[in-house]
Scaffold this motif. Structure first.
Motif, PDB file in Angstrom:
ATOM      1  N   CYS A   1       0.844  -1.195   0.000  1.00 26.81           N
ATOM      2  CA  CYS A   1       0.000   0.000   0.000  1.00 26.81           C
ATOM      3  C   CYS A   1       0.877   1.241   0.000  1.00 26.81           C
ATOM      4  O   CYS A   1       1.647   1.468   0.933  1.00 26.81           O
ATOM      5  N   SER A   2       0.765   2.041  -1.064  1.00 30.27           N
ATOM      6  CA  SER A   2       1.611   3.225  -1.186  1.00 30.27           C
ATOM      7  C   SER A   2       0.828   4.505  -0.965  1.00 30.27           C
ATOM      8  O   SER A   2       1.259   5.578  -1.335  1.00 30.27           O
ATOM      9  N   CYS A   3      -0.345   4.393  -0.368  1.00 31.37           N
ATOM     10  CA  CYS A   3      -1.185   5.574  -0.199  1.00 31.37           C
ATOM     11  C   CYS A   3      -0.731   6.372   1.025  1.00 31.37           C
ATOM     12  O   CYS A   3      -0.048   5.858   1.902  1.00 31.37           O
ATOM     13  N   GLY A   4      -1.169   7.615   1.066  1.00 33.37           N
ATOM     14  CA  GLY A   4      -0.692   8.483   2.130  1.00 33.37           C
ATOM     15  C   GLY A   4      -1.628   8.567   3.315  1.00 33.37           C
ATOM     16  O   GLY A   4      -2.848   8.433   3.194  1.00 33.37           O
ATOM     17  N   GLY A   5      -1.042   8.782   4.506  1.00 31.47           N
ATOM     18  CA  GLY A   5      -1.810   9.067   5.717  1.00 31.47           C
ATOM     19  C   GLY A   5      -2.792   7.992   6.119  1.00 31.47           C
ATOM     20  O   GLY A   5      -2.509   6.802   6.011  1.00 31.47           O
ATOM     21  N   ILE A   6      -3.992   8.423   6.553  1.00 25.77           N
ATOM     22  CA  ILE A   6      -4.975   7.457   7.063  1.00 25.77           C
ATOM     23  C   ILE A   6      -5.543   6.580   5.950  1.00 25.77           C
ATOM     24  O   ILE A   6      -6.127   5.544   6.231  1.00 25.77           O
ATOM     25  N   LEU A   7      -5.363   6.977   4.689  1.00 23.74           N
ATOM     26  CA  LEU A   7      -5.857   6.168   3.568  1.00 23.74           C
ATOM     27  C   LEU A   7      -5.120   4.832   3.500  1.00 23.74           C
ATOM     28  O   LEU A   7      -5.574   3.887   2.865  1.00 23.74           O
ATOM     29  N   ARG A   8      -3.954   4.771   4.167  1.00 22.35           N
ATOM     30  CA  ARG A   8      -3.176   3.537   4.243  1.00 22.35           C
ATOM     31  C   ARG A   8      -3.970   2.433   4.942  1.00 22.35           C
ATOM     32  O   ARG A   8      -3.739   1.250   4.731  1.00 22.35           O
ATOM     33  N   GLN A   9      -4.913   2.838   5.804  1.00 23.88           N
ATOM     34  CA  GLN A   9      -5.679   1.860   6.589  1.00 23.88           C
ATOM     35  C   GLN A   9      -6.732   1.141   5.738  1.00 23.88           C
ATOM     36  O   GLN A   9      -7.264   0.117   6.143  1.00 23.88           O
ATOM     37  N   MET A  10      -7.044   1.713   4.580  1.00 23.66           N
ATOM     38  CA  MET A  10      -8.089   1.109   3.743  1.00 23.66           C
ATOM     39  C   MET A  10      -7.553  -0.125   3.021  1.00 23.66           C
ATOM     40  O   MET A  10      -6.383  -0.170   2.668  1.00 23.66           O
ATOM     41  N   SER A  11      -8.465  -1.089   2.797  1.00 23.53           N
ATOM     42  CA  SER A  11      -8.065  -2.269   2.026  1.00 23.53           C
ATOM     43  C   SER A  11      -8.022  -1.878   0.543  1.00 23.53           C
ATOM     44  O   SER A  11      -8.540  -0.834   0.152  1.00 23.53           O
ATOM     45  N   TRP A  12      -7.422  -2.743  -0.259  1.00 18.21           N
ATOM     46  CA  TRP A  12      -7.321  -2.442  -1.692  1.00 18.21           C
ATOM     47  C   TRP A  12      -8.686  -2.406  -2.356  1.00 18.21           C
ATOM     48  O   TRP A  12      -8.910  -1.621  -3.270  1.00 18.21           O
ATOM     49  N   GLU A  13      -9.611  -3.256  -1.893  1.00 20.09           N
ATOM     50  CA  GLU A  13     -10.967  -3.269  -2.458  1.00 20.09           C
ATOM     51  C   GLU A  13     -11.669  -1.947  -2.135  1.00 20.09           C
ATOM     52  O   GLU A  13     -12.345  -1.357  -2.990  1.00 20.09           O
ATOM     53  N   HIS A  14     -11.504  -1.498  -0.888  1.00 20.29           N
ATOM     54  CA  HIS A  14     -12.103  -0.217  -0.491  1.00 20.29           C
ATOM     55  C   HIS A  14     -11.489   0.930  -1.300  1.00 20.29           C
ATOM     56  O   HIS A  14     -12.183   1.869  -1.685  1.00 20.29           O
ATOM     57  N   HIS A  15     -10.195   0.810  -1.541  1.00 19.95           N
ATOM     58  CA  HIS A  15      -9.514   1.831  -2.334  1.00 19.95           C
ATOM     59  C   HIS A  15     -10.072   1.896  -3.747  1.00 19.95           C
ATOM     60  O   HIS A  15     -10.248   2.991  -4.307  1.00 19.95           O
ATOM     61  N   LEU A  16     -10.346   0.727  -4.302  1.00 17.15           N
ATOM     62  CA  LEU A  16     -10.882   0.675  -5.666  1.00 17.15           C
ATOM     63  C   LEU A  16     -12.232   1.390  -5.714  1.00 17.15           C
ATOM     64  O   LEU A  16     -12.479   2.213  -6.602  1.00 17.15           O
ATOM     65  N   ILE A  17     -13.097   1.085  -4.743  1.00 16.76           N
ATOM     66  CA  ILE A  17     -14.420   1.716  -4.687  1.00 16.76           C
ATOM     67  C   ILE A  17     -14.271   3.232  -4.485  1.00 16.76           C
ATOM     68  O   ILE A  17     -14.932   4.029  -5.156  1.00 16.76           O
ATOM     69  N   PHE A  18     -13.404   3.602  -3.566  1.00 17.60           N
ATOM     70  CA  PHE A  18     -13.130   5.013  -3.260  1.00 17.60           C
ATOM     71  C   PHE A  18     -12.677   5.759  -4.529  1.00 17.60           C
ATOM     72  O   PHE A  18     -13.169   6.837  -4.847  1.00 17.60           O
TER      73      PHE A  18
END
Lengths: 103, 163
Positions: free
Chosen positions: B104-121
């Motif tokens: 996971c290369s996302c920044g800050g609290i977005l790191r806590q999200m799963s990859w599936e949640h990231h896709l939806i986001f």
């Protein structure tokens, strides 16, 4: 100014969020020269004949991030040794080694 | 499609959300630049360019924030946001489908999200940005037509359909 209002609020909110988000654990560094070997998650050396660096490297050449190197994880880690390792012994038995980063 | 204050608000709120997103992630990535570089260096897609990407991406994000903030460059900001969100979405989709390692290369609290949640986001933000560009273009066209006429627009005609 009205046109900038929402944007400025958003920027300030982002800065505030960033300020209150704890930074990732800072990178620890020192300059102890070590030889680096790939180590499996069970603690055994993957290849004891071939250190990743043929010449001793300092610890500062690697990012120390112990929290990403979790025991039982499928991924390998890299460990630093003071001397060349000659026997395929378990790396966990050695005292001079240091977990350094996930492979 | 009608140009209305509601549409203007949708555009403005979307711009603010994108500013919030890019400013927060940009600052977080710059603050943890070494960690960010380490994480993306494990990604099979961007590993060869990890060093460049780890600096360039947050700088592009913060530049986009500036573009979205200034009314005259907002449209360019929206288009860059759309391109970036599309690339991020495709990258996540690709990683989920083809990669066994998911750093996971996302920044800050977005790191806590799963990859599936990231896709939806990301899909949500991509669609929202696309809608906002369309609404923004409609609003701009509406203003241009009215300016071109050099006549005051009657209240009753302000919400006429322009297509």
């Amino acid at each position: 100014m009205k046109n900038y209002f929402l944007g400025i609020i958003a920027v300030l909110t982002a800065i505030a969020f960033s300020a209150f988000t704890p930074a990732h654990q800072s990178v620890k560094r020192d300059t102890t020269p070590m030889l680096w070997y790939e180590v499996a998650s069970n603690g055994n050396l993957v290849d004891y004949l071939n250190p990743i660096n043929s010449t001793p490297a300092t610890r500062s050449d690697f990012l120390l991030n112990e929290e990403t190197c979790i025991e039982g994880d499928e991924e390998d880690c890299v460990r630093g040794f003071d001397n060349t390792v000659h026997t395929p012994t378990s790396a966990t038995d050695r005292t001079e080694d240091d977990i350094i980063q996930k492979d | 499609m009608k140009s209305s204050p509601a549409h203007t608000w949708i555009v403005e709120i979307t711009a603010a959300l994108l500013i919030l997103l890019f400013a927060y992630t940009g600052i977080s990535k710059l603050r943890d630049q070494e960690i960010f570089q380490l994480v993306i260096s494990k990604s099979p897609v961007v590993a060869p360019f990890a060093m460049i990407v780890s600096w360039l991406l947050p700088l592009i994000e913060l530049s986009t924030v500036l573009l979205l903030l200034i009314p005259t460059t907002k449209k360019i900001g929206f288009w860059i946001s759309l391109v970036m969100m599309t690339i991020f979405t495709c990258y996540i989709g690709f990683m989920l489908m083809f990669s066994s390692k998911l750093p996971c290369s996302c920044g800050g609290i977005l790191r806590q999200m799963s990859w599936e949640h990231h896709l939806i986001f990301n899909i949500f933000f991509t669609v929202l940005t696309g809608i906002s560009i369309r609404l923004y273009n409609k609003n701009q066209l509406f203003i241009a037509i009215n300016r071109g006429s050099r006549k005051p627009v009657e209240k009753s005609k302000q919400f006429l359909q322009i297509n």
